[in-house]
Design a protein around this motif. Structure first.
Motif, PDB file in Angstrom:
ATOM      1  N   ASN A  37      91.088  39.580  29.746  1.00  0.00           N
ATOM      2  CA  ASN A  37      91.852  38.335  29.631  1.00  0.00           C
ATOM      3  C   ASN A  37      92.683  38.378  28.345  1.00  0.00           C
ATOM      4  O   ASN A  37      92.133  38.301  27.258  1.00  0.00           O
ATOM      5  N   THR A  38      94.005  38.489  28.495  1.00  0.00           N
ATOM      6  CA  THR A  38      94.879  38.512  27.314  1.00  0.00           C
ATOM      7  C   THR A  38      95.561  37.154  27.118  1.00  0.00           C
ATOM      8  O   THR A  38      96.650  37.084  26.524  1.00  0.00           O
ATOM      9  N   SER A  39      94.947  36.095  27.627  1.00  0.00           N
ATOM     10  CA  SER A  39      95.435  34.721  27.419  1.00  0.00           C
ATOM     11  C   SER A  39      96.913  34.594  27.797  1.00  0.00           C
ATOM     12  O   SER A  39      97.300  35.002  28.893  1.00  0.00           O
ATOM     13  N   ALA A  40      97.755  34.102  26.908  1.00  0.00           N
ATOM     14  CA  ALA A  40      99.160  33.838  27.261  1.00  0.00           C
ATOM     15  C   ALA A  40      99.934  35.102  27.630  1.00  0.00           C
ATOM     16  O   ALA A  40     101.011  35.017  28.225  1.00  0.00           O
ATOM     17  N   ALA A  41      99.396  36.265  27.286  1.00  0.00           N
ATOM     18  CA  ALA A  41     100.111  37.512  27.603  1.00  0.00           C
ATOM     19  C   ALA A  41      99.870  37.979  29.030  1.00  0.00           C
ATOM     20  O   ALA A  41     100.612  38.820  29.547  1.00  0.00           O
ATOM     21  N   SER A  42      98.847  37.453  29.681  1.00  0.00           N
ATOM     22  CA  SER A  42      98.382  38.105  30.915  1.00  0.00           C
ATOM     23  C   SER A  42      99.388  38.026  32.068  1.00  0.00           C
ATOM     24  O   SER A  42      99.588  39.010  32.784  1.00  0.00           O
ATOM     25  N   VAL A  43     100.051  36.895  32.239  1.00  0.00           N
ATOM     26  CA  VAL A  43     101.002  36.760  33.353  1.00  0.00           C
ATOM     27  C   VAL A  43     102.233  37.671  33.154  1.00  0.00           C
ATOM     28  O   VAL A  43     102.565  38.462  34.040  1.00  0.00           O
ATOM     29  N   PRO A  44     102.919  37.603  31.986  1.00  0.00           N
ATOM     30  CA  PRO A  44     104.083  38.492  31.836  1.00  0.00           C
ATOM     31  C   PRO A  44     103.709  39.975  31.781  1.00  0.00           C
ATOM     32  O   PRO A  44     104.510  40.822  32.194  1.00  0.00           O
ATOM     33  N   LEU A  45     102.498  40.288  31.301  1.00  0.00           N
ATOM     34  CA  LEU A  45     102.041  41.691  31.300  1.00  0.00           C
ATOM     35  C   LEU A  45     101.880  42.201  32.733  1.00  0.00           C
ATOM     36  O   LEU A  45     102.356  43.286  33.097  1.00  0.00           O
ATOM     37  N   ALA A  46     101.220  41.406  33.553  1.00  0.00           N
ATOM     38  CA  ALA A  46     101.001  41.792  34.951  1.00  0.00           C
ATOM     39  C   ALA A  46     102.334  41.882  35.698  1.00  0.00           C
ATOM     40  O   ALA A  46     102.564  42.806  36.495  1.00  0.00           O
ATOM     41  N   LEU A  47     103.219  40.925  35.407  1.00  0.00           N
ATOM     42  CA  LEU A  47     104.539  40.926  36.053  1.00  0.00           C
ATOM     43  C   LEU A  47     105.293  42.214  35.701  1.00  0.00           C
ATOM     44  O   LEU A  47     105.845  42.895  36.578  1.00  0.00           O
ATOM     45  N   ASP A  48     105.304  42.556  34.423  1.00  0.00           N
ATOM     46  CA  ASP A  48     106.045  43.750  33.993  1.00  0.00           C
ATOM     47  C   ASP A  48     105.495  45.014  34.661  1.00  0.00           C
ATOM     48  O   ASP A  48     106.275  45.861  35.128  1.00  0.00           O
ATOM     49  N   LEU A  49     104.172  45.129  34.737  1.00  0.00           N
ATOM     50  CA  LEU A  49     103.601  46.330  35.365  1.00  0.00           C
ATOM     51  C   LEU A  49     104.018  46.436  36.827  1.00  0.00           C
ATOM     52  O   LEU A  49     104.397  47.511  37.304  1.00  0.00           O
ATOM     53  N   TRP A  96      81.919  38.476  17.838  1.00  0.00           N
ATOM     54  CA  TRP A  96      81.421  39.739  18.415  1.00  0.00           C
ATOM     55  C   TRP A  96      79.898  39.752  18.550  1.00  0.00           C
ATOM     56  O   TRP A  96      79.321  40.710  19.047  1.00  0.00           O
ATOM     57  N   GLU A  97      79.233  38.654  18.111  1.00  0.00           N
ATOM     58  CA  GLU A  97      77.785  38.510  18.331  1.00  0.00           C
ATOM     59  C   GLU A  97      77.518  37.728  19.618  1.00  0.00           C
ATOM     60  O   GLU A  97      76.376  37.583  20.029  1.00  0.00           O
ATOM     61  N   ASP A  98      78.558  37.165  20.222  1.00  0.00           N
ATOM     62  CA  ASP A  98      78.381  36.314  21.409  1.00  0.00           C
ATOM     63  C   ASP A  98      78.821  37.082  22.660  1.00  0.00           C
ATOM     64  O   ASP A  98      80.006  37.139  22.996  1.00  0.00           O
ATOM     65  N   ARG A  99      77.826  37.640  23.354  1.00  0.00           N
ATOM     66  CA  ARG A  99      78.169  38.499  24.502  1.00  0.00           C
ATOM     67  C   ARG A  99      78.769  37.721  25.674  1.00  0.00           C
ATOM     68  O   ARG A  99      79.366  38.302  26.572  1.00  0.00           O
ATOM     69  N   THR A 100      78.563  36.394  25.670  1.00  0.00           N
ATOM     70  CA  THR A 100      79.089  35.614  26.801  1.00  0.00           C
ATOM     71  C   THR A 100      80.616  35.452  26.714  1.00  0.00           C
ATOM     72  O   THR A 100      81.246  35.056  27.688  1.00  0.00           O
ATOM     73  N   THR A 101      81.204  35.731  25.545  1.00  0.00           N
ATOM     74  CA  THR A 101      82.663  35.622  25.426  1.00  0.00           C
ATOM     75  C   THR A 101      83.340  36.929  24.997  1.00  0.00           C
ATOM     76  O   THR A 101      84.427  37.244  25.475  1.00  0.00           O
ATOM     77  N   CYS A 102      82.691  37.708  24.107  1.00  0.00           N
ATOM     78  CA  CYS A 102      83.440  38.818  23.482  1.00  0.00           C
ATOM     79  C   CYS A 102      83.803  39.928  24.468  1.00  0.00           C
ATOM     80  O   CYS A 102      84.739  40.686  24.210  1.00  0.00           O
ATOM     81  N   VAL A 103      83.087  40.008  25.591  1.00  0.00           N
ATOM     82  CA  VAL A 103      83.395  41.079  26.557  1.00  0.00           C
ATOM     83  C   VAL A 103      84.593  40.726  27.447  1.00  0.00           C
ATOM     84  O   VAL A 103      85.078  41.577  28.201  1.00  0.00           O
ATOM     85  N   LEU A 104      85.045  39.464  27.363  1.00  0.00           N
ATOM     86  CA  LEU A 104      85.996  38.973  28.374  1.00  0.00           C
ATOM     87  C   LEU A 104      87.468  39.111  28.004  1.00  0.00           C
ATOM     88  O   LEU A 104      88.332  39.003  28.866  1.00  0.00           O
ATOM     89  N   PHE A 105      87.743  39.310  26.704  1.00  0.00           N
ATOM     90  CA  PHE A 105      89.134  39.198  26.252  1.00  0.00           C
ATOM     91  C   PHE A 105      89.692  40.516  25.714  1.00  0.00           C
ATOM     92  O   PHE A 105      88.935  41.401  25.317  1.00  0.00           O
ATOM     93  N   GLY A 106      91.024  40.598  25.706  1.00  0.00           N
ATOM     94  CA  GLY A 106      91.716  41.754  25.145  1.00  0.00           C
ATOM     95  C   GLY A 106      93.017  41.305  24.508  1.00  0.00           C
ATOM     96  O   GLY A 106      93.401  40.136  24.587  1.00  0.00           O
ATOM     97  N   ASP A 107      93.703  42.253  23.869  1.00  0.00           N
ATOM     98  CA  ASP A 107      94.964  41.963  23.174  1.00  0.00           C
ATOM     99  C   ASP A 107      96.140  42.560  23.941  1.00  0.00           C
ATOM    100  O   ASP A 107      95.979  43.577  24.631  1.00  0.00           O
ATOM    101  N   GLY A 108      97.316  41.973  23.760  1.00  0.00           N
ATOM    102  CA  GLY A 108      98.516  42.521  24.405  1.00  0.00           C
ATOM    103  C   GLY A 108      99.651  41.516  24.394  1.00  0.00           C
ATOM    104  O   GLY A 108      99.517  40.397  23.877  1.00  0.00           O
ATOM    105  N   ALA A 109     100.774  41.945  24.954  1.00  0.00           N
ATOM    106  CA  ALA A 109     101.959  41.075  25.008  1.00  0.00           C
ATOM    107  C   ALA A 109     102.783  41.381  26.252  1.00  0.00           C
ATOM    108  O   ALA A 109     102.789  42.509  26.748  1.00  0.00           O
ATOM    109  N   GLY A 110     103.456  40.348  26.744  1.00  0.00           N
ATOM    110  CA  GLY A 110     104.391  40.519  27.858  1.00  0.00           C
ATOM    111  C   GLY A 110     105.601  39.634  27.583  1.00  0.00           C
ATOM    112  O   GLY A 110     105.491  38.645  26.842  1.00  0.00           O
ATOM    113  N   ALA A 111     106.744  40.003  28.139  1.00  0.00           N
ATOM    114  CA  ALA A 111     107.965  39.224  27.872  1.00  0.00           C
ATOM    115  C   ALA A 111     108.865  39.227  29.097  1.00  0.00           C
ATOM    116  O   ALA A 111     108.855  40.176  29.889  1.00  0.00           O
TER     117      ALA A 111
END
Ligand code: UT7
Length: 322
Positions: free
Chosen positions: A279-291, A153-168
């Protein structure tokens, strides 16, 4: 329409997000950044951040329950659970076994797949192959992440880019024209120092924090994603003009638009959620699909492309008759 065959068909989708939603402006109160910079460079406006009691497994199980419900199935119908994650609840056991226990699907095959942001595509491909081989009939494929817990959270070049979540998604084997038509996956370990976590059980004995050389990842992402989508389309013998929807990994709106432009696809065919989830990493594709399934854009029979690229590097694309 493609010929009838025994394929893995997406029978249900689901997603889950942590309760806490954080805007760019809220982030700018604790990090040296601005809404303007984040919006302009990435398209991100909000991300969800996991709170106490919210973990990769609990979010994954919530998404899986929705996928089961939308498919009209119960936990006892499932014979395979794969969780794609780079942020497991514990080093072991696999988060898939924790999800399995929460769902009450005890006894079936359950394991994790680690391919970071491409993890869902990798897990999807493993499940699809096992279904076609006859070693599974109904599979839950889950992408779930809590990247907020490995961010510096001290590294602004990465910490602003990601989020948490899940898709299935719930995949079932059946005869017909629907289902997975082709998947292409790649990895190239020579680039593993461009996007990595600086810790691990076998090296530092710590969890570590995410590190990324953003610009270099960006360059590789556009080329690799356009190439692998082209390969998957060729393997499925589908013309890009026949695609109804692209469901991309949601790392950066600029990457997504540059990639679809390379393939000559219209921007209106892209499901974009990076503004809401980051960017929710591995969750991003199934999350977007579900929405997009829930809001009625993606309908049964539509031809869709799933694509992702991430640490490793790993990347892949799948063509699916929904
Ligand atoms: O999911 C896995 C795949 N990951 C990705 O696909 C990520 C790929 N990379 C990217 O999305 C982009 O490269 C980033 C969004 C990470 C960065 O965008 P960029 O346009 O490549 O920016 P940059 O790294 O070249 O940085 C430009 C400037 C720098 O300042 P100077 O050196 O020009 O004065 C940075 O220090 O922006 C500065 N900067 C920031 N400013 C405000 C970097 N981060 C921030 C920030 N807020 N959060």
């Amino acid at each position: 329409m493609n010929a009838s065959a025994y394929r893995a068909v997406i029978k249900g989708t689901g997603s889950a997000l942590p309760k806490q939603r954080v805007s760019n402006a809220q982030l700018a109160e604790r990090v040296d950044t601005s809404d303007e910079w984040i919006t302009e460079r990435t398209g991100i406006k909000f991300r969800h951040i996991a709170g106490p009691g919210e973990t990769t497994a609990t979010l994954g199980a919530a998404a899986a329950r929705q996928a089961l419900d939308s498919a009209g199935m119960e936990a006892g119908d499932i014979d395979l659970i794969i969780v794609a994650t780079a942020t497991p609840d514990q080093t072991f056991p696999a988060s898939a076994t924790i999800v399995q226990d929460i769902l009450g699907a005890n006894g079936c095959v359950a394991f994790d797949v680690a391919a970071v942001c491409s993890g869902f595509l990798y897990a999807f491909s493993v499940a699809e192959s096992m279904i076609r081989a006859g070693s599974a009939k109904n599979a839950l494929v889950i992408g779930s992440e809590t990247f907020s817990r490995i961010l510096d959270w001290e590294d602004r070049t990465t910490c602003v880019l990601f989020g948490d979540g899940a898709g299935a998604v719930l995949l079932s084997g059946e005869m017909g024209e629907r289902g997975v038509l082709a998947t292409k996956l790649h990895a190239d370990g020579q680039h593993n120092q461009l996007l990595y976590v600086d810790g691990g059980p076998s090296t530092t004995g710590t969890v570590g924090k995410l590190r990324m050389k953003g610009q270099e990842v960006f360059r590789h992402a556009v080329t690799n994603l356009a190439d692998v989508m082209g390969e998957a389309l060729d393997a499925a013998q589908i013309d890009s003009g026949d695609i109804d929807w692209v469901v991309p990994h949601q790392a950066n709106a600029r990457i997504i638009h540059a990639t679809v432009r390379k393939l000559g696809l219209a921007a209106e065919k892209v499901i974009l959620t990076v503004d809401q989830h980051a960017n929710t990493s591995a969750a991003s594709v199934p999350l977007a699909l579900d929405l997009a399934v829930r809001d009625g854009r993606i309908k049964q029979g539509d031809l869709i492309v799933l694509e992702a690229m991430g640490g490793g590097f790993t990347w892949g694309a799948s063509i699916v008759r929904f």
